[in-house]
Design an enzyme around this catalytic site. Sequence first.
Site, PDB file in Angstrom:
ATOM      1  N   GLU A   1      -1.005  -6.873  -1.777  1.00 48.20           N
ATOM      2  CA  GLU A   1      -2.163  -5.959  -1.733  1.00 48.20           C
ATOM      3  C   GLU A   1      -1.840  -4.650  -2.446  1.00 48.20           C
ATOM      4  O   GLU A   1      -2.177  -3.567  -1.971  1.00 48.20           O
ATOM      5  CB  GLU A   1      -2.570  -5.687  -0.276  1.00 48.20           C
TER       6      GLU A   1
ATOM      7  N   HIS B   1       0.876  -1.180   0.000  1.00 49.36           N
ATOM      8  CA  HIS B   1       0.000   0.000   0.000  1.00 49.36           C
ATOM      9  C   HIS B   1       0.912   1.228   0.000  1.00 49.36           C
ATOM     10  O   HIS B   1       1.391   1.677   1.045  1.00 49.36           O
ATOM     11  CB  HIS B   1      -0.927  -0.020   1.213  1.00 49.36           C
TER      12      HIS B   1
END
Length: 673
Positions: A280, A252
């Site tokens: 992610e 992220h």
Amino acid sequence: MTHPEHDRRRTMNRSVRRPLILTAAVALAAATGTAALTGWDRTTADAQEPTLHELAAAQGKYFGVAADNNEIADAAYAETLGSEFGWMTPGNAMKWDATEPQQGEFAFDRADEIVAFAEANGQKLRGHTLIWHNQTPTWVQELPADQMQAAVDEHISTVVGRYEDQLDHWDVANEVYDDSGALRDSFWLRTLGEDYIADAFHAARAADPDAKLYLNDYNIDGINAKSDAYYELVQRLLAEGVPIDGIGLQGHLIVGQIPDTVQENIQRFADLGLEVAITELDIRMELPADDAKLAQQAEDYGAVTEACMAVTECVGITLWAYSDKYSWIPSVFPGQGAALPWDENLQPKPAYQAIRDALSGSAEDVPATAIEEHGRLAVCGNNLCSEAGEPVQLKGMSTHGLQWHGDCLNDASLDALAGDWGSDIVRISMYVQEDGYETDPEGFTARVNGLVEDVTSRGMYALVDWHILTPGDPNVNLEAAKTFFAEIAETHADNPGVLYETANEPNGVSWADLKGYHEQVIPVIRERDPDSVIILGTRAWSSFGINEGSDASEIINDPVDAENVMYTFHFYAASHRETYIDAVAAASEQLPIFVTEWGTQTYTGDGENDFAMSQQWTDMMAERQISWTNWNFSDDMRSGAAFTEGTCPDGPYTGTTNLKPAGEWIRDQIRNG
């Protein structure tokens, strides 16, 4: 080289675990239409442009996406969701609050829906997540220690067990450190102590012995205090025997603020023997987006992709949703967003093309494999030579007996041998006796055929070894040898990566009888495969007769009547010292020699390693360009096996964590020697 008392057998048989995934070389051909190997048939590409996952798969990696149930229900969104990506992570449907909202009351409808979607689209699955300080019901958080531990064990057993054989990876423990590098002050830590992490991994392994188990966290993409803490944690867990297979770098990130140590960080975890995945990925910006920010974002996505592609053990990348339409960023970071490679209208942004370029560039920048570099080999003078006629030295590993250690030969181990080790060649040891070929000729022939494909599709040469040892006269097995080599040569005649070794270690047999054996087997191979190199076992455990009082002159004065052949020599450095080195060096002036088996220890394949003498041997072989394969690529109990006992079949095989001293030394010789 062995003597009659040299017994390499292992008392326990192991089951053979066959490869499960498309190999990188085959995937490259399928995805791009580029020839991954030369001179033989390969899959051709469709005219359609390859997907992100196909481009990644060409490098032996995956490209995935996270999704929730509402996204699957969006038909327009789901079309790309099911076609562009090869892996799926349920974003929320497998978290504790979704799967066990009340104690003992499990709910799997949401998770099952995502699993069904992925399976319908041929996608593999990553489970997310078992232990997390968020989205865990209050009833769990309020339990006393003994009841909390029981609840954890029951929850993991039930959830992981339900999807055993359906999920390939699990995020077991998520976000257990804070940004300072201290263990997060969570209810888990306060109630159970820091052992809750290891206990969760043990519970997950018990529930699914085959799934890869991961730690996962944000802000550990580069080298910093938090990633240092994870590095130390992993070292400790591995030393304690905790079954951790990988670490997930969530990714992220912020536009223009990508750490410059991402690749270095991935590599250091890989060197511990872990898989690494970017789990992610999204890269957010201050809104509104503009051309400059989108251009920087594209550059950043490309950099992260390249960092993963550059490290063999970085197995893949997952986007946390693929379109800004379903991004979590605006709800958590007010004023920020536009974090994903597709915009809210499901249109690709510059970042999408940057990812494609990075994946395609990786395919173009991969170093040539041994087969690509050298082509079909041949004997020229006293050397092994490339298709272009240049002398070459191959370095690689010999398998142990397929009947005992076939589980050490799988996609992960062969990928490691080709990538992490940089091996040029794999010797496939087909024992004839000792529960080998004679017990199941058809089955073992099929196994060897499969391994030849598995090895050569990764760009390594495959040396097919007819591993006779007891009885030492290969004529006892002459008819079986003819049958075996006829089937192998018929199958692989057009494969430029195949070599044949007709008798491993003849002993107690005269050179005249051994020569006669070779001159009966060679025509069987040549009738079907006229061009491949054939390597011939020599007398007295492939010692040129030295171990039975003779020397190489018996071969030099009466060579086998055949072209494109070489002669074997076997040695074990702690037993066979300077006089043997001198004998091989002298013989190499008159004979083409291939050292198809050697070790750093005694001729038993066990005992203390003599690395100083081993270095003298490898220096001599390098000087004279004598190719070699080391014994052995297994987790056998003896010191000559590369891996510690219990490594196979699950690994990890990369890095040095699971290597014995001999394995670590040989790996370095292949990589850097």
